[in-house]
Write an enzyme that holds these catalytic residues in place. Structure first.
Site, mmCIF file in Angstrom:
data_model
loop_
_atom_site.group_PDB
_atom_site.id
_atom_site.type_symbol
_atom_site.label_atom_id
_atom_site.label_comp_id
_atom_site.label_asym_id
_atom_site.label_seq_id
_atom_site.Cartn_x
_atom_site.Cartn_y
_atom_site.Cartn_z
ATOM 1 C CE LYS A 64 33.745 50.100 52.111
ATOM 2 N NZ LYS A 64 34.718 50.443 51.089
ATOM 3 C CB SER A 139 36.430 52.872 53.531
ATOM 4 O OG SER A 139 36.249 52.411 52.294
ATOM 5 C CB SER A 163 39.197 51.396 50.748
ATOM 6 O OG SER A 163 39.082 52.934 51.148
#
Length: 465
Positions: A64, A139, A163
């Site tokens: 990420k 996210s 997330s």
């Protein structure tokens, strides 16, 4: 190893123009690292020694973008950080690299990791591999998308309100939010301060359930012993509990029939195959999940330190952002922020107006935590919906902004949760379920995820059906 890495590089080149999940690659470096692995294998010591030293030797990895990966951007989708390049590795990234994993690149996230659609003004929007008109969640949405599209083997995600689990659910892969405080969070932006540091969790995302545990072991490092991963799990002895919905919160959509149907099939399978009795429960306080999460996220820590304001983070060490002014700019296409980020900045101000109501909700959260720990005990697993709906269409989360409450509540309760896919629904979109255990009983949810993968098929290649 070179053949493996080349195959994944080619796959990313093939599908990334459609999904926009990998926002910056390091293919050349990855191929050089693969060459070194092959050299090590050709001249190195016996296999056992290598396996112990490098448990993830040569395994392709994606990270990420909110995490530092040396030489890669680390913007978290914030325009005024677009020139920030990581000069070191986040702790978990460093541990995975030391274990032999080979990073292929970094993946997209929502602006400042605080929204459940992965879209920002730096990299644009990421699309769901099962339907490009659908969201990937946030996210860690780029991670969910890249894994689902078979562009990577393992991924690094983080989770303060779902997330890891929402992208894993929407993209039909596995994700694990560990018990709080075991896997280090440092090296990501934004990092959690004050009370939020006990809600943020870093964890693994994978296509296959069996990969969660070895990746988690590496990520956790010396803290792994707390998670009891060496304990043998007897599935027949687990006390299963099931809750179909949160009790009907006014802020959240009703749970889709297909999601309820999938959960019902899990219950029926557990009962018929394992001979267990799945206990139906109705935990009244879950109805206030969004309010509890919101109040606890903005509460002071034990030392009286205020939670960091989102508007300060949006400014990133510059001037704090004025959300109302940003909204005016956004309406005429002049803001460098996304609408969800601006909206969050506005709601933050409203939440802090009602202090007595906030204290009451924080106390309710603590009481709910005690209730959950008592219910689950040392051998309990709760089955709970991952989200009220299957992957929605792009932009639609703005109409139902609080649907993430189904995952968020477990962050403030500090409980380990494994997100488990359950095949595809009638529209060809992934279904799934959350498996929740008491603190430090991660071994239970991981074992149930492996079992359900065998029973329900786990990850399905997009476009196969």
């Amino acid at each position: 190893c070179i053949e493996v890495v080349e195959a994944y590089v080619e796959r990313i080149k093939e599908v990334n123009p459609l999904i926009n999940a990998v926002v910056k690659d390091r293919f050349e470096e990855a191929l050089q690292e693969a060459q070194q692995v092959d050299k090590l294998l050709s001249e190195g010591p016996g296999d056992d020694c290598l396996e112990e030293k490098f448990p993830l030797l040569g395994v392709p990895l994606t990270v990420k973008e909110a995490f530092s990966l040396y030489g890669m951007p680390n913007t978290s989708g914030l325009v005024n950080r677009r020139n920030v390049i990581a000069t070191s590795d986040a702790t978990v990234v460093s541990r995975l690299k030391q274990a032999g994993a080979i990073p292929l690149g970094v993946t997209n996230c929502s602006e400042l990791c605080m929204w459940y659609e992965s879209s920002n003004r730096v990299y644009g929007r990421t699309n769901n591999p099962y339907d490009l008109q659908r969201i990937v969640g946030g996210s860690s949405g780029g991670e969910g998308s890249v894994l689902a599209a078979a562009c990577s083997v393992i991924g690094v995600g983080s989770d303060i309100g779902g997330s890891i689990r929402m992208p894993a659910f929407f993209n039909g892969v596995f994700g694990h939010k560990p018990t709080t405080g075991v896997v280090p969070n440092d090296g990501q932006f934004p990092n959690a301060l004050g009370v939020r540091s006990s809600f943020l969790c870093t964890g693994p995302m994978c296509r296959y359930a069996e990969d969660l545990e070895p990746v988690l072991r590496v990520m956790a490092g010396p803290g792994v012993s707390k998670l009891k991963l060496n304990e043998k799990v007897s599935l027949e002895k687990i006390k299963f509990h099931c809750m179909d919905h949160d009790g009907g919160s006014v802020f959240v959509s009703p749970v889709d029939k297909e999601i309820l149907q999938a959960q019902k099939k899990v219950v029926e399978h557990l009962e018929s195959d394992l001979g267990v009795q799945v206990q139906r429960v109705a935990i009244h306080k879950m109805k206030y999940s969004f309010q509890i999460w919101s109040a606890m996220m903005s509460s002071k820590d034990s030392e009286g330190q205020e939670a960091q304001r989102f508007t300060d983070l949006l400014g990133d060490h510059g001037k704090p952002v004025w959300p109302l002014w940003e909204l005016m700019k956004w309406l005429v296409g002049m803001s460098s922020h996304t609408l969800p980020a601006i909206a969050l900045g506005l709601t933050e101000k409203v939440v802090n107006l009602n202090l007595s109501g906030k204290d009451k909700l924080v106390n309710m959260g603590k009481s709910l935590q005690e209730e959950m720990e008592a219910l689950l005990g040392p051998d309990g697993v709760l089955l709970y919906p991952s989200h009220p709906t299957i992957a929605p269409k792009h932009h639609s989360p703005i109409c139902m902004p609080f649907n993430f409450a189904y995952t968020a509540i477990f962050n403030v309760l500090g409980l380990p949760v494994t997100q488990c896919p359950l095949g595809l629904g009638s529209e060809g979109l992934p279904l799934g379920i959350q498996l929740v255990a008491a603190a430090y009983n991660d071994h239970l949810t991981l074992a149930v995820a492996r079992y359900l993968e065998k029973a329900f098929g786990g990850w399905v290649l997009p476009g196969k059906v």
